[in-house]
Write an enzyme that holds these catalytic residues in place. Structure first.
Site, PDB file in Angstrom:
ATOM      1  N   ASP A  11       1.011  -1.177   0.012  1.00  0.00           N
ATOM      2  CA  ASP A  11      -0.002  -0.142   0.018  1.00  0.00           C
ATOM      3  C   ASP A  11       0.848   1.217  -0.221  1.00  0.00           C
ATOM      4  OD1 ASP A  11      -2.288   1.480   0.093  1.00  0.00           O
ATOM      5  OD2 ASP A  11      -2.622   1.432   2.201  1.00  0.00           O
ATOM      6  N   TYR A  43      -0.697   8.856  -2.896  1.00  0.00           N
ATOM      7  CA  TYR A  43      -0.714   8.373  -4.496  1.00  0.00           C
ATOM      8  C   TYR A  43      -1.917   9.412  -5.184  1.00  0.00           C
ATOM      9  CZ  TYR A  43       2.309   4.309  -4.300  1.00  0.00           C
ATOM     10  OH  TYR A  43       3.394   3.654  -4.210  1.00  0.00           O
ATOM     11  N   GLY A  44      -2.925   9.555  -4.449  1.00  0.00           N
ATOM     12  CA  GLY A  44      -4.148   9.997  -5.015  1.00  0.00           C
ATOM     13  C   GLY A  44      -3.848  11.422  -5.731  1.00  0.00           C
ATOM     14  N   CYS A  75      -4.337  -0.940  -2.478  1.00  0.00           N
ATOM     15  CA  CYS A  75      -4.616   0.143  -2.484  1.00  0.00           C
ATOM     16  C   CYS A  75      -5.474   0.281  -3.820  1.00  0.00           C
ATOM     17  CB  CYS A  75      -3.145   1.060  -2.938  1.00  0.00           C
ATOM     18  SG  CYS A  75      -3.139   2.752  -3.197  1.00  0.00           S
ATOM     19  N   ASN A  76      -6.477   1.094  -3.499  1.00  0.00           N
ATOM     20  CA  ASN A  76      -7.457   1.316  -4.797  1.00  0.00           C
ATOM     21  C   ASN A  76      -6.775   2.109  -5.801  1.00  0.00           C
ATOM     22  OD1 ASN A  76     -10.457   0.671  -4.153  1.00  0.00           O
ATOM     23  ND2 ASN A  76      -9.432   1.041  -2.321  1.00  0.00           N
ATOM     24  N   THR A  77      -6.244   3.380  -5.533  1.00  0.00           N
ATOM     25  CA  THR A  77      -5.469   4.306  -6.470  1.00  0.00           C
ATOM     26  C   THR A  77      -4.326   3.386  -7.292  1.00  0.00           C
ATOM     27  OG1 THR A  77      -5.794   6.066  -5.051  1.00  0.00           O
ATOM     28  CG2 THR A  77      -4.256   6.257  -6.960  1.00  0.00           C
ATOM     29  N   CYS A 189     -10.925   3.863  -0.568  1.00  0.00           N
ATOM     30  CA  CYS A 189      -9.322   3.759  -0.368  1.00  0.00           C
ATOM     31  C   CYS A 189      -9.109   3.000   0.784  1.00  0.00           C
ATOM     32  CB  CYS A 189      -8.970   5.351  -0.101  1.00  0.00           C
ATOM     33  SG  CYS A 189      -7.483   5.509   0.698  1.00  0.00           S
ATOM     34  N   THR A 190      -8.148   2.121   1.082  1.00  0.00           N
ATOM     35  CA  THR A 190      -7.981   1.346   2.196  1.00  0.00           C
ATOM     36  C   THR A 190      -7.740   2.249   3.642  1.00  0.00           C
ATOM     37  OG1 THR A 190      -5.870   0.820   1.493  1.00  0.00           O
ATOM     38  CG2 THR A 190      -7.380  -0.584   1.342  1.00  0.00           C
TER      39      THR A 190
END
Length: 264
Positions: A11, A43-44, A75-77, A189-190
């Protein structure tokens, strides 16, 4: 494959610990390395090219060093941007993290779903695909609340978090046309589940929050089913950032079974 080959959870920061907690429930004996790219956080707010290059490069280095049996991009992003590239360059099985739009569409009563993620995640075409596939006939409201990442990191460090700060970072989701009908919010987002108590207070008791941690853990468990596992060394956490900052999280890591801290 060696029985001690670890599952690598990656992540940008500590948000992936929400996935690790669910994984521990299903696979308590699995050796785990938790990797946090603290030097790259957040990261976003980065470009897609920056995230893709960084994630692929770091995972390549870690795969070569630790030979994991499976890598989870928690990590979604990172997943929505780099998952395809990473799968192309690594032979290791990869599990990504995607916004839980499908289960949200199944439980909403008003038909209006909120997607709360980083700025980068909410604008990805991957999210468009999920909406078309699983939320036809529903209304999906999106909002980039990258400010919640830092608040989640701070909370895990033991800092006091003000509900007003969380409300300010996330309230743009509601203040959109149709926001008054919102009854289900996807935490894409985690980091965000770390703030669920504050988010519940901000959004009210009539809103249901949903994230993908349980589903990710189940997918990992399916992919490693039947594999022999043996923990030869204590599980540990890896960082790309300064060790002084990482050491502030020692208690939080220990609570998740991570006994050592390593710099990449």
């Amino acid at each position: 494959m060696s029985p001690s080959a670890p599952i690598l959870l990656f992540d940008s920061g500590v948000g992936g610990l929400t996935v690790l907690a669910e994984l521990r429930e299903l696979l308590p004996d699995a050796p785990v390395i938790y990797a946090a790219d603290m030097a790259g956080l957040p990261y976003g707010t980065k470009t897609e090219a920056e995230v893709a290059a960084r994630v692929a490069g770091l995972l390549g280095r870690m795969a070569e060093r630790w030979h994991p049996r499976l890598i989870c991009i928690a990590c979604n992003t990172a997943s929505t941007i780099a998952l395809g590239m990473v799968r192309e360059v690594l032979e290791t099985p990869i599990v990504g993290t995607v916004p839980a739009i499908k289960p949200a569409a199944e439980i909403t009563k008003t038909g209006t779903i909120g997607l709360l993620g980083t700025d980068s995640t909410v604008r990805q075409g991957y999210v468009d695909d999920l909406e078309r596939e699983f939320a036809q006939g529903k209304t999906l409201l999106r909002y980039g609340a990258s400010g919640l990442v830092a608040l989640g990191e701070a909370k895990l460090r033991g800092e006091e978090i003000c509900v007003d700060e969380v409300t300010k970072a996330a309230s743009g989701l509601v203040f959109q046309p149709g926001g008054e009908d919102l009854d289900t919010v996807v935490l894409a987002c985690t980091h965000f589940p770390l703030l669920e108590p504050e988010l519940r207070e901000a959004f009210g008791k009539d809103v249901t929050f949903i994230d993908g941690a349980k589903g990710i853990a189940r997918q990992i468990a399916r992919l490693v089913q039947g594999q022999e596992m043996e923990r030869e060394v204590p599980d540990f956490a890896v960082t790309t950032g300064p060790m002084d900052d990482f050491e502030e999280l020692t208690e939080a890591f220990a609570a998740h079974g991570l006994k050592g801290l390593v710099h990449l």
